[in-house]
Design a protein around this motif. Structure first.
Motif, mmCIF file in Angstrom:
data_model
loop_
_atom_site.group_PDB
_atom_site.id
_atom_site.type_symbol
_atom_site.label_atom_id
_atom_site.label_comp_id
_atom_site.label_asym_id
_atom_site.label_seq_id
_atom_site.Cartn_x
_atom_site.Cartn_y
_atom_site.Cartn_z
ATOM 1 N N ILE A 140 0.883 -1.180 0.000
ATOM 2 C CA ILE A 140 0.000 0.000 0.000
ATOM 3 C C ILE A 140 0.920 1.230 0.000
ATOM 4 O O ILE A 140 2.019 1.182 0.570
ATOM 5 C CB ILE A 140 -0.880 0.016 1.269
ATOM 6 N N TYR A 141 0.465 2.330 -0.574
ATOM 7 C CA TYR A 141 1.353 3.495 -0.698
ATOM 8 C C TYR A 141 1.849 4.009 0.649
ATOM 9 O O TYR A 141 2.902 4.639 0.731
ATOM 10 C CB TYR A 141 0.682 4.621 -1.505
ATOM 11 N N THR A 142 1.081 3.712 1.713
ATOM 12 C CA THR A 142 1.504 4.185 3.042
ATOM 13 C C THR A 142 2.834 3.555 3.459
ATOM 14 O O THR A 142 3.514 4.080 4.338
ATOM 15 C CB THR A 142 0.433 3.861 4.100
ATOM 16 N N GLN A 143 3.193 2.442 2.820
ATOM 17 C CA GLN A 143 4.498 1.815 3.090
ATOM 18 C C GLN A 143 5.623 2.526 2.337
ATOM 19 O O GLN A 143 6.790 2.216 2.541
ATOM 20 C CB GLN A 143 4.477 0.332 2.677
ATOM 21 N N ARG A 144 5.256 3.430 1.447
ATOM 22 C CA ARG A 144 6.253 4.106 0.606
ATOM 23 C C ARG A 144 6.315 5.607 0.868
ATOM 24 O O ARG A 144 6.896 6.344 0.067
ATOM 25 C CB ARG A 144 5.923 3.890 -0.876
ATOM 26 N N LEU A 145 5.720 6.077 1.938
ATOM 27 C CA LEU A 145 5.744 7.517 2.221
ATOM 28 C C LEU A 145 7.188 7.995 2.313
ATOM 29 O O LEU A 145 8.011 7.365 2.981
ATOM 30 C CB LEU A 145 5.031 7.811 3.544
ATOM 31 N N THR A 146 7.473 9.109 1.641
ATOM 32 C CA THR A 146 8.831 9.629 1.707
ATOM 33 C C THR A 146 9.045 10.395 3.008
ATOM 34 O O THR A 146 10.175 10.536 3.463
ATOM 35 C CB THR A 146 9.116 10.557 0.507
#
Ligand code: NI
Length: 184
Positions: free
Chosen positions: A151-157
């Motif tokens: 999920i994109y929340t695992q890729r937050l910069t």
């Protein structure tokens, strides 16, 4: 045709690795894809992956119609992409706000490759081979992540650049241009 419930963050099924589709040109496959489009349209999304409906197959759909409210935005043709493979073209990445139908009402800043090539198959098993950039490339990377349980929340910069859409808009951190306003 059916509008199905979209699994939300916290449902462990979103973390599973999806299986490859092995048979094309099947009514069962067409039905899954039809349900995906019905659900994506009902939720006003720009993309959807089968695992978001609890279907553990490597199928994503995406599409972004031209919106007269945003005449400068680029449309993305409606696409069914099965067993996708993504190759980054170059090393350039860009930051952008992302939203997800499985994380409704929120947005986060994520870095993605700016240009990609994606390959795969359509529902009848015909090969797809497309070069994409910008928002189109971002949506495909977001959807294909779902097939690997990401999920994109695992890729937050930066975890500070994650929050409720309303607050991000109200504070001017995010604008209302259509790309940042979409869930996928
Ligand atoms: Ni998503």
């Amino acid at each position: 045709m059916a509008i199905l419930p979209v699994l939300r963050l916290g449902d462990p099924r979103l973390l599973n690795i999806a299986s490859k589709v092995s048979e094309f040109n099947k009514p069962e496959l067409d039905e899954v894809i039809e349900d995906m489009f019905d659900t994506m349209r009902a939720e006003d999304g720009v993309g959807l992956a089968a695992p978001q409906l609890g279907i553990g197959l490597r199928i994503v759909i995406f599409g972004f119609e031209h919106n007269p409210r945003y005449p400068d935005s680029h449309a993305i043709p409606e696409t069914v992409l099965i067993n996708p493979q993504i190759t980054a073209l170059g090393t350039e990445q860009e930051q952008g706000w992302e939203g997800c139908l499985s994380v409704p009402g929120m947005r986060g800043m994520v870095s993605r490759y700016r240009r990609i090539r994606y390959t795969g198959f359509d529902a009848s098993g015909s090969a797809i081979d497309v070069t994409a950039e910008g928002f189109h490339a971002r949506v495909v990377q977001h959807e294909c992540d779902h097939l690997d349980g990401i999920i994109y929340t695992q890729r937050l910069t930066d975890a500070r650049k994650f929050g409720f859409t309303e607050e991000l808009l109200a504070s001017g951190q995010m604008n209302t241009e259509p790309c940042s306003n979409q869930e996928a």
